[in-house]
Design a protein around this motif. Structure first.
Motif, mmCIF file in Angstrom:
data_model
loop_
_atom_site.group_PDB
_atom_site.id
_atom_site.type_symbol
_atom_site.label_atom_id
_atom_site.label_comp_id
_atom_site.label_asym_id
_atom_site.label_seq_id
_atom_site.Cartn_x
_atom_site.Cartn_y
_atom_site.Cartn_z
ATOM 1 N N THR A 77 52.246 20.670 33.692
ATOM 2 C CA THR A 77 51.494 19.796 32.810
ATOM 3 C C THR A 77 50.057 19.745 33.310
ATOM 4 O O THR A 77 49.807 19.490 34.478
ATOM 5 N N GLY A 78 49.129 19.982 32.424
ATOM 6 C CA GLY A 78 47.728 20.015 32.823
ATOM 7 C C GLY A 78 47.269 21.445 33.021
ATOM 8 O O GLY A 78 48.046 22.355 33.296
ATOM 9 N N ASN A 79 45.978 21.634 32.847
ATOM 10 C CA ASN A 79 45.364 22.931 33.092
ATOM 11 C C ASN A 79 43.981 22.690 33.673
ATOM 12 O O ASN A 79 43.718 21.613 34.200
ATOM 13 N N GLY A 80 43.104 23.675 33.570
ATOM 14 C CA GLY A 80 41.788 23.531 34.173
ATOM 15 C C GLY A 80 40.740 22.925 33.271
ATOM 16 O O GLY A 80 39.576 22.826 33.667
ATOM 17 N N GLY A 81 41.127 22.538 32.048
ATOM 18 C CA GLY A 81 40.152 21.952 31.140
ATOM 19 C C GLY A 81 39.372 23.009 30.389
ATOM 20 O O GLY A 81 39.649 24.207 30.462
ATOM 21 N N ASN A 82 38.367 22.570 29.651
ATOM 22 C CA ASN A 82 37.621 23.499 28.800
ATOM 23 C C ASN A 82 36.344 24.011 29.451
ATOM 24 O O ASN A 82 35.445 24.503 28.771
ATOM 25 N N GLY A 83 36.253 23.913 30.772
ATOM 26 C CA GLY A 83 35.121 24.507 31.478
ATOM 27 C C GLY A 83 35.261 26.015 31.560
ATOM 28 O O GLY A 83 36.310 26.596 31.261
ATOM 29 N N SER A 84 34.198 26.684 31.985
ATOM 30 C CA SER A 84 34.170 28.145 32.016
ATOM 31 C C SER A 84 35.016 28.701 33.157
ATOM 32 O O SER A 84 35.063 28.138 34.254
ATOM 33 N N MET A 85 35.681 29.818 32.892
ATOM 34 C CA MET A 85 36.479 30.502 33.900
ATOM 35 C C MET A 85 35.587 31.019 35.027
ATOM 36 O O MET A 85 34.392 31.246 34.833
ATOM 37 N N PRO A 86 36.158 31.237 36.221
ATOM 38 C CA PRO A 86 35.374 31.846 37.308
ATOM 39 C C PRO A 86 35.122 33.322 37.014
ATOM 40 O O PRO A 86 35.583 33.859 36.005
ATOM 41 N N ASP A 87 34.386 33.982 37.893
ATOM 42 C CA ASP A 87 34.091 35.402 37.693
ATOM 43 C C ASP A 87 35.335 36.266 37.854
ATOM 44 O O ASP A 87 35.491 37.280 37.174
ATOM 45 N N VAL A 88 36.218 35.859 38.779
ATOM 46 C CA VAL A 88 37.362 36.690 39.159
ATOM 47 C C VAL A 88 38.581 35.807 39.376
ATOM 48 O O VAL A 88 38.462 34.689 39.881
ATOM 49 N N ILE A 89 39.754 36.293 38.989
ATOM 50 C CA ILE A 89 40.997 35.682 39.444
ATOM 51 C C ILE A 89 41.952 36.795 39.866
ATOM 52 O O ILE A 89 41.844 37.933 39.401
ATOM 53 N N ALA A 90 42.876 36.453 40.778
ATOM 54 C CA ALA A 90 43.827 37.439 41.298
ATOM 55 C C ALA A 90 45.216 36.813 41.355
ATOM 56 O O ALA A 90 45.361 35.651 41.735
ATOM 57 N N ILE A 91 46.229 37.582 40.986
ATOM 58 C CA ILE A 91 47.607 37.095 40.916
ATOM 59 C C ILE A 91 48.516 38.047 41.690
ATOM 60 O O ILE A 91 48.446 39.265 41.524
ATOM 61 N N ASP A 92 49.379 37.472 42.517
ATOM 62 C CA ASP A 92 50.335 38.271 43.282
ATOM 63 C C ASP A 92 51.460 38.758 42.367
ATOM 64 O O ASP A 92 52.142 37.965 41.719
ATOM 65 N N LEU A 93 51.641 40.079 42.316
ATOM 66 C CA LEU A 93 52.701 40.690 41.502
ATOM 67 C C LEU A 93 53.719 41.418 42.376
ATOM 68 O O LEU A 93 54.488 42.253 41.887
ATOM 69 N N THR A 94 53.732 41.082 43.665
ATOM 70 C CA THR A 94 54.609 41.774 44.605
ATOM 71 C C THR A 94 56.084 41.605 44.259
ATOM 72 O O THR A 94 56.907 42.456 44.614
ATOM 73 N N ASP A 95 56.439 40.540 43.555
ATOM 74 C CA ASP A 95 57.840 40.322 43.177
ATOM 75 C C ASP A 95 58.398 41.504 42.392
ATOM 76 O O ASP A 95 59.618 41.721 42.371
ATOM 77 N N TRP A 96 57.514 42.269 41.746
ATOM 78 C CA TRP A 96 57.964 43.412 40.941
ATOM 79 C C TRP A 96 57.416 44.724 41.489
ATOM 80 O O TRP A 96 57.304 45.707 40.769
ATOM 81 N N ASN A 97 57.099 44.727 42.778
ATOM 82 C CA ASN A 97 56.559 45.945 43.381
ATOM 83 C C ASN A 97 57.573 47.085 43.359
ATOM 84 O O ASN A 97 57.215 48.249 43.171
ATOM 85 N N SER A 98 58.845 46.766 43.546
ATOM 86 C CA SER A 98 59.862 47.826 43.548
ATOM 87 C C SER A 98 59.949 48.494 42.177
ATOM 88 O O SER A 98 60.090 49.721 42.081
ATOM 89 N N GLU A 99 59.851 47.705 41.097
ATOM 90 C CA GLU A 99 59.868 48.290 39.757
ATOM 91 C C GLU A 99 58.615 49.143 39.522
ATOM 92 O O GLU A 99 58.684 50.202 38.891
ATOM 93 N N PHE A 100 57.487 48.665 40.038
ATOM 94 C CA PHE A 100 56.238 49.408 39.899
ATOM 95 C C PHE A 100 56.332 50.746 40.631
ATOM 96 O O PHE A 100 55.970 51.800 40.096
ATOM 97 N N GLU A 101 56.838 50.716 41.870
ATOM 98 C CA GLU A 101 56.969 51.941 42.654
ATOM 99 C C GLU A 101 57.993 52.887 42.029
ATOM 100 O O GLU A 101 57.812 54.109 42.035
ATOM 101 N N GLU A 102 59.078 52.335 41.494
ATOM 102 C CA GLU A 102 60.090 53.173 40.848
ATOM 103 C C GLU A 102 59.497 53.902 39.648
ATOM 104 O O GLU A 102 59.764 55.089 39.424
ATOM 105 N N SER A 103 58.681 53.183 38.881
ATOM 106 C CA SER A 103 58.021 53.814 37.737
ATOM 107 C C SER A 103 57.081 54.919 38.198
ATOM 108 O O SER A 103 57.022 55.998 37.597
#
Length: 712
Positions: free
Chosen positions: A380-406
């Protein structure tokens, strides 16, 4: 990304159908059950009640010294809890088979891993302080052996990292499960990368976003504050416990800093705090035993001067909000484990979008999604209607095995990002996947690039190999030069053409594996040209392939032979290759004698002293008499001087010379016929007219009584 919503709805339906059926289980340490609808009814706050309305407002207190203390803990609603039901475990009691510790005293704050007392100031961020600063800082410091009270003090986590992302852009407090869910997805940023601030809207820069995934949590579980044995067992295992209570109850204390059941109001909870120890020997108002609690109102707030106080076991059991939480563990639970696959997005500076969007990152393509992170799912809640930062990064390691398999199976790994349904949607300018070689040193799998971006939803791929051209076709027509190329890859994002070494690229039209373009022939000179095809796929792999084509000069029938050559050719040129070379070339001389020799090739000749190379050229005469020869003599293998190649000797040489013409590199074929005296030049010229093909190597010719002969 409607397919994500469909998946989420199906999962929710399945959850609703199953959460009413949960039996108690015993894992040898605790008796627990999976979250049920009955739990949601008991724990969740009704949005329509007065208590919830009070809970929505930050409470502010001040004392005689004008110190300001605020609360700001939002309790989870029934609806929020139902959304997260399949992820919550409810601990009922300690297992009967467990031998309870005989310890009567514990204080986690005595450990070097426990952070110094914090001060939320006038910000309603108490839930973030309890969860992010105290609980997660302590957990991660134990893993990495950080001395948070000494040399590693900046390794404490900044609570504003989480608070600012779930407060709707206002200083209005944050929810317990919102903070827990957020750091399970994004991790936590330390004060090293996100310095201390009272700004409740900033989200952190690139350094903070790249650091945070290292400190993700696996999740959380809940119990009741009336389960004293469970809480003490959690503390013995090294877990900081998060509770919520009425902030006003701890605003003033008597001298012993102990809150008894008699002292508390039992009013609705609005302030989150961290339980960090216990002492069975403490007694207050006939209550025996107490938990130690660390507040976030600074060190000077409590009578004992360390920001903490004690609440008796009875008072804890009788809180108005009896649910307590603990983090179950860290995703990277030893010093050698780290994120392996991280998605990084950069935004268009003019179209960053707002922080109230749905934000989704994942692994897979549009037809086969392996998994994804929906940042605000269950929050519940978010960051509001202000401007996004220049960069964001998200960890996707949970699916690294599927990525490597592909990658291993097809040579390609797919990933995506989506931003939607906010006040303004973000336009992604660059998007890529990175991995860590020796943390925190980054080894880039796919450089952050702009290929296929400039929109709000981007599917991209990483390929182990660059694309290549299957075949190409160039047709030189009367007015246009038409290009067609076929590629061996159906995931090409674009193709460019560069002519004659120019740094100007022209985009070819097409999609996937076939591209074409048409160019005005009049912009090209006669002669040979080169085109470089530049192909790039979604992960930035680039293939360059060079192809040549030739534009022939116009030809008219020869008056001497009836062949299709220039009409001013002189007699005596025997073979077509030489006739064509003379027809397509400008013939230049330096003095009257050389002019006479030049006229033995064709009628139209010109003085070379001021001649600028602008097409295929035949230079007659050496550098002493011919200005053009003087400028280009050094380009040839054999240099003509007053002494070389010798008396009555001349040299025939052919060289392709490159000249820059604006953005183009022009290639001109130059035939150099000269001797160090007039007889040598005459001999070389006469012999040139008898050749069948243009020579690849210099030919030295000598004049004799029997005519020109080759000098071996």
């Amino acid at each position: 990304m409607n397919f994500l919503k469909v998946i989420a709805c199906l999962l929710l339906i399945f959850t609703v159908l199953s959460i009413n059926f949960s039996e108690s289980l015993d894992d040898g340490k605790y008796i627990y059950h999976n979250f049920t609808e009955a739990d949601a009814e008991e724990i969740g706050v009704d949005e329509n009640t007065t208590n919830y309305e009070k809970n929505e407002t930050i409470q502010t207190f001040s004392n005689s010294y004008d110190d300001i203390y605020v609360t700001g803990c939002l309790l989870p609603t029934k609806e929020q809890l139902m959304l997260m039901a399949d992820r919550i475990t409810v601990v009922e009691s300690v297992s009967e088979s467990v031998n309870l510790s005989n310890s009567t005293y514990l204080d986690l704050s005595a450990d070097l891993w426990f952070p110094p007392v914090g001060d939320q100031g006038k910000i309603g961020s108490c839930a973030s302080w309890a969860i992010v600063y105290y609980a997660n800082s302590y957990l991660q410091a134990k893993i990495h052996n950080y001395d948070l009270n000494g040399a590693d003090s900046l390794k404490c986590f900044n609570p504003m990292w989480a608070y600012n992302k779930i407060n709707d852009g206002e200083n209005k407090g944050s929810s317990l499960i919102g903070n827990l869910n957020l750091i399970s997805k994004l991790g936590s940023a330390t004060y090293e990368t996100m310095p201390q601030t009272d700004n409740y809207t900033i989200w952190g820069d690139e350094k903070a976003w790249l650091e945070a995934p290292q400190y993700r949590i696996t999740g959380y579980e809940i119990s009741s504050t009336n389960n004293t044995d469970v809480m003490k067992s959690w503390l013995n295992e090294g877990s900081v416990i998060i509770i919520a209570m009425r902030g006003e109850d701890i605003f003033t204390f008597d001298n012993n800093s102990i809150l008894s059941d008699f002292d508390q109001s039992h009013d609705a909870a609005d302030h989150a705090q961290a339980v960090i120890g216990y002492d069975d020997s403490i007694s207050e108002d006939n209550d025996t035993g107490a938990f130690k609690v660390m507040n976030s109102w600074g060190a000077n707030w409590s009578p004992n001067g360390d920001g903490s106080y004690y609440i008796t076991y009875k008072a804890m059991a009788n809180l108005n909000y009896t649910t307590c939480y603990r983090i179950t563990g860290a995703v990277y639970n030893d010093s050698d484990s780290h994120p392996e696959l991280v998605g990084v997005v950069k935004f268009d500076s003019e179209n960053k979008g707002t922080k109230d969007q749905n934000m989704t990152f994942g692994i897979g393509n549009e037809s086969n999604i392996s998994g994804y992170v929906d940042i605000y799912e269950g929050i519940t809640g978010n960051g509001g209607n202000g401007s996004m930062p220049d960069v964001i990064a998200i960890d996707l390691t949970d699916w690294n095995s599927e990525f490597e398999e592909s990658l291993n199976n097809s040579g390609k790994g797919y990933y995506f990002a989506n931003f939607s349904n906010g006040t303004n949607s973000s336009i992604i300018s660059e998007f890529g996947i990175i991995k860590y070689s020796s943390y925190p040193d980054i080894e880039e799998i796919n450089s952050i690039n702009s290929f296929g971006c400039n929109k709000s939803t981007v599917f991209k791929l990483f390929s182990k190999s660059a694309p290549s051209v299957l075949n190409s076709y160039i047709h030189v027509g009367e007015n246009n030069i038409d290009i067609l190329i076929n590629v061996d890859d159906d995931d090409i994002w674009g193709a460019n053409a560069c002519f004659d070494g120019s740094n100007v690229s022209y985009s070819l039209n097409g999609t996937n594996s076939t591209f074409e373009g048409s160019f005005n022939r009049s912009t090209f000179s006669y002669g040979e040209h080169h085109v470089t095809f530049e192909l790039f796929d979604g992960c930035g792999n680039i293939c360059n392939e060079n192809v040549s084509f030739e534009i022939l000069a116009p030809i008219v029938p020869s008056r001497s032979s009836g062949g299709h050559y220039s009409s001013d050719l002189s007699d005596g040129i025997g073979f077509g290759t030489i006739k064509r070379a003379v027809s397509n070339s400008n013939v230049v001389y330096g003095n009257e004698i050389d002019e006479g020799f030049a006229l033995n090739l064709r009628e139209n000749v010109e003085n070379g002293n001021d001649y600028e190379l602008s097409g295929d050229t035949i230079i007659v005469g050496g550098p002493e008499s011919n200005g053009c020869a003087n400028r280009y003599d050094s380009e040839f293998e054999v240099s003509i001087t007053n002494d070389y190649p010798g008396e009555n000797k001349g040299v025939i040489q052919v060289k392709t010379i490159e000249l820059r013409d604006g953005n183009f590199i022009r290639h001109y074929k130059v035939i150099y016929i000269a001797g160090n005296d007039r007889s040598g030049t005459d001999a070389a010229l006469d012999y040139f007219k008898t050749l069948e093909e243009l020579p690849d190597e210099p030919i030295t010719v000598e004049w004799t009584e029997n005519g020109p002969i080759i000098v071996e």
